[in-house]
Design a protein around this motif. Structure first.
Motif, PDB file in Angstrom:
ATOM      1  N   TYR A 123       0.795  -1.218   0.000  1.00 45.24           N
ATOM      2  CA  TYR A 123       0.000   0.000   0.000  1.00 45.24           C
ATOM      3  C   TYR A 123       0.831   1.274   0.000  1.00 45.24           C
ATOM      4  O   TYR A 123       0.301   2.361   0.237  1.00 45.24           O
ATOM      5  CB  TYR A 123      -1.022  -0.034   1.138  1.00 45.24           C
ATOM      6  CG  TYR A 123      -2.264  -0.744   0.689  1.00 45.24           C
ATOM      7  CD1 TYR A 123      -3.273  -0.065   0.032  1.00 45.24           C
ATOM      8  CD2 TYR A 123      -2.383  -2.119   0.846  1.00 45.24           C
ATOM      9  CE1 TYR A 123      -4.395  -0.731  -0.435  1.00 45.24           C
ATOM     10  CE2 TYR A 123      -3.497  -2.794   0.374  1.00 45.24           C
ATOM     11  CZ  TYR A 123      -4.497  -2.092  -0.257  1.00 45.24           C
ATOM     12  OH  TYR A 123      -5.593  -2.751  -0.730  1.00 45.24           O
ATOM     13  N   CYS A 124       2.122   1.122  -0.314  1.00 50.00           N
ATOM     14  CA  CYS A 124       2.907   2.287  -0.740  1.00 50.00           C
ATOM     15  C   CYS A 124       2.598   2.586  -2.209  1.00 50.00           C
ATOM     16  O   CYS A 124       2.919   3.675  -2.713  1.00 50.00           O
ATOM     17  CB  CYS A 124       4.405   2.015  -0.587  1.00 50.00           C
ATOM     18  SG  CYS A 124       4.945   1.910   1.128  1.00 50.00           S
ATOM     19  N   GLY A 125       1.982   1.620  -2.895  1.00 49.56           N
ATOM     20  CA  GLY A 125       1.662   1.762  -4.316  1.00 49.56           C
ATOM     21  C   GLY A 125       0.833   2.998  -4.638  1.00 49.56           C
ATOM     22  O   GLY A 125       1.165   3.748  -5.569  1.00 49.56           O
ATOM     23  N   VAL A 184       0.402   8.563  -6.997  1.00 46.21           N
ATOM     24  CA  VAL A 184       0.141  10.004  -6.892  1.00 46.21           C
ATOM     25  C   VAL A 184       1.353  10.803  -7.366  1.00 46.21           C
ATOM     26  O   VAL A 184       1.237  11.773  -8.113  1.00 46.21           O
ATOM     27  CB  VAL A 184      -0.213  10.385  -5.442  1.00 46.21           C
ATOM     28  CG1 VAL A 184      -0.201  11.905  -5.269  1.00 46.21           C
ATOM     29  CG2 VAL A 184      -1.581   9.833  -5.065  1.00 46.21           C
ATOM     30  N   ILE A 185       2.545  10.378  -6.924  1.00 50.56           N
ATOM     31  CA  ILE A 185       3.774  11.064  -7.337  1.00 50.56           C
ATOM     32  C   ILE A 185       3.961  10.955  -8.851  1.00 50.56           C
ATOM     33  O   ILE A 185       4.302  11.926  -9.531  1.00 50.56           O
ATOM     34  CB  ILE A 185       4.989  10.471  -6.596  1.00 50.56           C
ATOM     35  CG1 ILE A 185       4.860  10.748  -5.098  1.00 50.56           C
ATOM     36  CG2 ILE A 185       6.292  11.064  -7.132  1.00 50.56           C
ATOM     37  CD1 ILE A 185       5.896  10.025  -4.254  1.00 50.56           C
ATOM     38  N   ALA A 186       3.715   9.757  -9.381  1.00 50.51           N
ATOM     39  CA  ALA A 186       3.854   9.554 -10.826  1.00 50.51           C
ATOM     40  C   ALA A 186       2.848  10.394 -11.601  1.00 50.51           C
ATOM     41  O   ALA A 186       3.159  10.933 -12.675  1.00 50.51           O
ATOM     42  CB  ALA A 186       3.675   8.078 -11.163  1.00 50.51           C
ATOM     43  N   SER A 193       5.421  -5.564  -5.704  1.00 47.51           N
ATOM     44  CA  SER A 193       3.959  -5.482  -5.720  1.00 47.51           C
ATOM     45  C   SER A 193       3.501  -4.033  -5.610  1.00 47.51           C
ATOM     46  O   SER A 193       2.519  -3.633  -6.258  1.00 47.51           O
ATOM     47  CB  SER A 193       3.354  -6.321  -4.590  1.00 47.51           C
ATOM     48  OG  SER A 193       3.522  -5.703  -3.324  1.00 47.51           O
ATOM     49  N   ALA A 194       4.205  -3.230  -4.814  1.00 44.17           N
ATOM     50  CA  ALA A 194       3.842  -1.815  -4.657  1.00 44.17           C
ATOM     51  C   ALA A 194       4.010  -1.064  -5.977  1.00 44.17           C
ATOM     52  O   ALA A 194       3.131  -0.293  -6.390  1.00 44.17           O
ATOM     53  CB  ALA A 194       4.684  -1.167  -3.567  1.00 44.17           C
ATOM     54  N   PHE A 195       5.137  -1.284  -6.658  1.00 43.04           N
ATOM     55  CA  PHE A 195       5.372  -0.603  -7.930  1.00 43.04           C
ATOM     56  C   PHE A 195       4.418  -1.118  -9.010  1.00 43.04           C
ATOM     57  O   PHE A 195       3.981  -0.349  -9.884  1.00 43.04           O
ATOM     58  CB  PHE A 195       6.832  -0.766  -8.359  1.00 43.04           C
ATOM     59  CG  PHE A 195       7.759   0.216  -7.707  1.00 43.04           C
ATOM     60  CD1 PHE A 195       7.926   1.484  -8.245  1.00 43.04           C
ATOM     61  CD2 PHE A 195       8.449  -0.116  -6.558  1.00 43.04           C
ATOM     62  CE1 PHE A 195       8.775   2.407  -7.648  1.00 43.04           C
ATOM     63  CE2 PHE A 195       9.293   0.804  -5.944  1.00 43.04           C
ATOM     64  CZ  PHE A 195       9.462   2.069  -6.489  1.00 43.04           C
ATOM     65  N   LEU A 234      -3.389  11.758   2.002  1.00 42.14           N
ATOM     66  CA  LEU A 234      -2.574  10.621   1.607  1.00 42.14           C
ATOM     67  C   LEU A 234      -1.665  10.174   2.750  1.00 42.14           C
ATOM     68  O   LEU A 234      -1.533   8.981   3.045  1.00 42.14           O
ATOM     69  CB  LEU A 234      -1.735  10.976   0.380  1.00 42.14           C
ATOM     70  CG  LEU A 234      -0.953   9.843  -0.276  1.00 42.14           C
ATOM     71  CD1 LEU A 234      -1.904   8.760  -0.769  1.00 42.14           C
ATOM     72  CD2 LEU A 234      -0.107  10.370  -1.423  1.00 42.14           C
ATOM     73  N   ILE A 235      -1.041  11.138   3.415  1.00 45.10           N
ATOM     74  CA  ILE A 235      -0.175  10.824   4.561  1.00 45.10           C
ATOM     75  C   ILE A 235      -0.983  10.168   5.673  1.00 45.10           C
ATOM     76  O   ILE A 235      -0.561   9.180   6.288  1.00 45.10           O
ATOM     77  CB  ILE A 235       0.519  12.095   5.070  1.00 45.10           C
ATOM     78  CG1 ILE A 235       1.503  12.622   4.021  1.00 45.10           C
ATOM     79  CG2 ILE A 235       1.246  11.830   6.386  1.00 45.10           C
ATOM     80  CD1 ILE A 235       2.082  13.974   4.353  1.00 45.10           C
ATOM     81  N   SER A 236      -2.178  10.714   5.929  1.00 42.28           N
ATOM     82  CA  SER A 236      -3.051  10.161   6.965  1.00 42.28           C
ATOM     83  C   SER A 236      -3.431   8.720   6.647  1.00 42.28           C
ATOM     84  O   SER A 236      -3.390   7.836   7.512  1.00 42.28           O
ATOM     85  CB  SER A 236      -4.315  11.015   7.085  1.00 42.28           C
ATOM     86  OG  SER A 236      -5.239  10.443   7.985  1.00 42.28           O
ATOM     87  N   ALA A 237      -3.788   8.458   5.383  1.00 45.83           N
ATOM     88  CA  ALA A 237      -4.193   7.110   4.977  1.00 45.83           C
ATOM     89  C   ALA A 237      -3.026   6.123   5.071  1.00 45.83           C
ATOM     90  O   ALA A 237      -3.195   4.981   5.507  1.00 45.83           O
ATOM     91  CB  ALA A 237      -4.744   7.136   3.556  1.00 45.83           C
ATOM     92  N   MET A 238      -1.829   6.549   4.657  1.00 48.06           N
ATOM     93  CA  MET A 238      -0.660   5.667   4.732  1.00 48.06           C
ATOM     94  C   MET A 238      -0.325   5.325   6.177  1.00 48.06           C
ATOM     95  O   MET A 238      -0.052   4.165   6.506  1.00 48.06           O
ATOM     96  CB  MET A 238       0.541   6.333   4.053  1.00 48.06           C
ATOM     97  CG  MET A 238       0.436   6.427   2.541  1.00 48.06           C
ATOM     98  SD  MET A 238       1.888   7.204   1.788  1.00 48.06           S
ATOM     99  CE  MET A 238       3.154   5.988   2.208  1.00 48.06           C
ATOM    100  N   LEU A 239      -0.358   6.325   7.063  1.00 51.33           N
ATOM    101  CA  LEU A 239      -0.106   6.058   8.481  1.00 51.33           C
ATOM    102  C   LEU A 239      -1.166   5.124   9.055  1.00 51.33           C
ATOM    103  O   LEU A 239      -0.858   4.230   9.856  1.00 51.33           O
ATOM    104  CB  LEU A 239      -0.086   7.376   9.253  1.00 51.33           C
ATOM    105  CG  LEU A 239       1.108   8.302   9.017  1.00 51.33           C
ATOM    106  CD1 LEU A 239       0.926   9.615   9.769  1.00 51.33           C
ATOM    107  CD2 LEU A 239       2.405   7.623   9.456  1.00 51.33           C
TER     108      LEU A 239
END
Length: 283
Positions: A98-100, A105-107, A154-156, A124-129
């Motif tokens: 789930y870093c994917g 978003v960055i891409a 898998s993330a990429f 996005l930061i909130s969801a990742m945490l």
């Protein structure tokens, strides 16, 4: 747009229940992935034709190529993730996978020139945490290098699936979902031939669960997911996509009687809060 959001969330909920259903299937990870992709693809194609739709993708060959590449990326995501489950453990694998969305978003900022608003970044930061807190760092032993690499891949692959699908401008809705799952199934079928020459034995008692996973969670789930996210913003897909691991934890608590710790409940709050923030604040 409300209809697209509803379908997207339904798809996420179905995907979130995959672990519950798969826990009743006594096959290897790649065999499960092969059956879910192939049977799910057959169902989706049948529904597409029965409902009177016709294929237009051959008039948009460039878009079809992007969807084909996205289908390959989805197959890679599934294969790498299930292998990471076995090598690394479920919790840490999901955290890495789930870093994917963040990578997507960055891409998207680079490729599509999307503007990363303050609210989207915070969401996005909130969801990742939240995803990290929900799944926890269950493994305290040495990290398996192969498993770690599978998780990263898998993330990429997850990010590539989202970005490549968004590059298709003319193939939308149900047809998008049909082609996406079809190319994923073809990719996994080729891999299945490499691993075991398409030879497998399925216990009779597994078939109800296999059909559930393949037809409902994969066939119908992919229809809901891909027919909606093709018209939703990448940042929305990325942030709200974290509802999938959230639902997976809730399903595990309800059906497998797994206990949620206070930090996991806090993580769930961060995910829901991030999703709400993402869509309610537009600056």
């Amino acid at each position: 747009m409300k209809k697209d959001y509803l379908k997207f969330f339904m798809g996420l909920l179905l995907f979130g229940s995959n672990g519950i259903v798969a826990s009743h299937i006594s096959l290897s990870s790649y065999e499960i992935v092969f059956l879910r992709a192939s049977l799910g693809s057959i169902l989706l194609i049948a529904l597409f034709l029965i409902t009177g739709h016709s294929f237009t993708a051959f008039f948009h060959k460039k878009d079809l190529a992007f969807i084909a590449a996205s289908g390959v990326a989805m197959a890679a995501d599934w294969l790498f993730l299930f292998e990471a489950f076995q090598q690394l453990g479920v919790s840490l694998s999901i955290i890495i996978n789930y870093c994917g969305p963040a990578i997507a978003v960055i891409a998207a900022i680079v490729i599509f020139k999307d503007k990363l608003t303050v609210s989207k970044a915070m969401a996005l930061i909130s969801a990742m945490l939240g995803a990290i807190l929900i799944n926890g760092f269950a493994s305290t032993s040495d990290i398996n290098t192969i498993g770690l690499m599978c998780g990263i891949c898998s993330a990429f692959s997850y990010a590539a699936m989202i970005i490549l699908n968004k590059c298709s401008k003319n193939i939308k809705g149900t047809e998008n979902a049909v082609w996406q799952l079809f190319f994923a199934a073809v990719t996994i079928t080729i891999y299945m031939g490499y691993r075991c020459a398409w030879v497998m034995t399925v216990p009779t008692g597994n078939w109800p669960w296999i059909l559930w996973l393949a037809l409902l969670n994969t066939g119908i789930g992919c229809y809901f997911y891909f027919s909606s996210f093709s018209v939703l913003p990448v940042q929305t897909v990325a942030v709200c996509g974290y509802l999938e691991p959230l639902s997976a934890v809730f399903f595990s608590a309800i059906f497998l009687h797994e206990t949620m710790l206070p930090l996991q409940w806090f993580g769930a709050t961060l995910i829901v809060g991030g999703a709400i923030l993402s869509e309610c604040i537009r600056s």
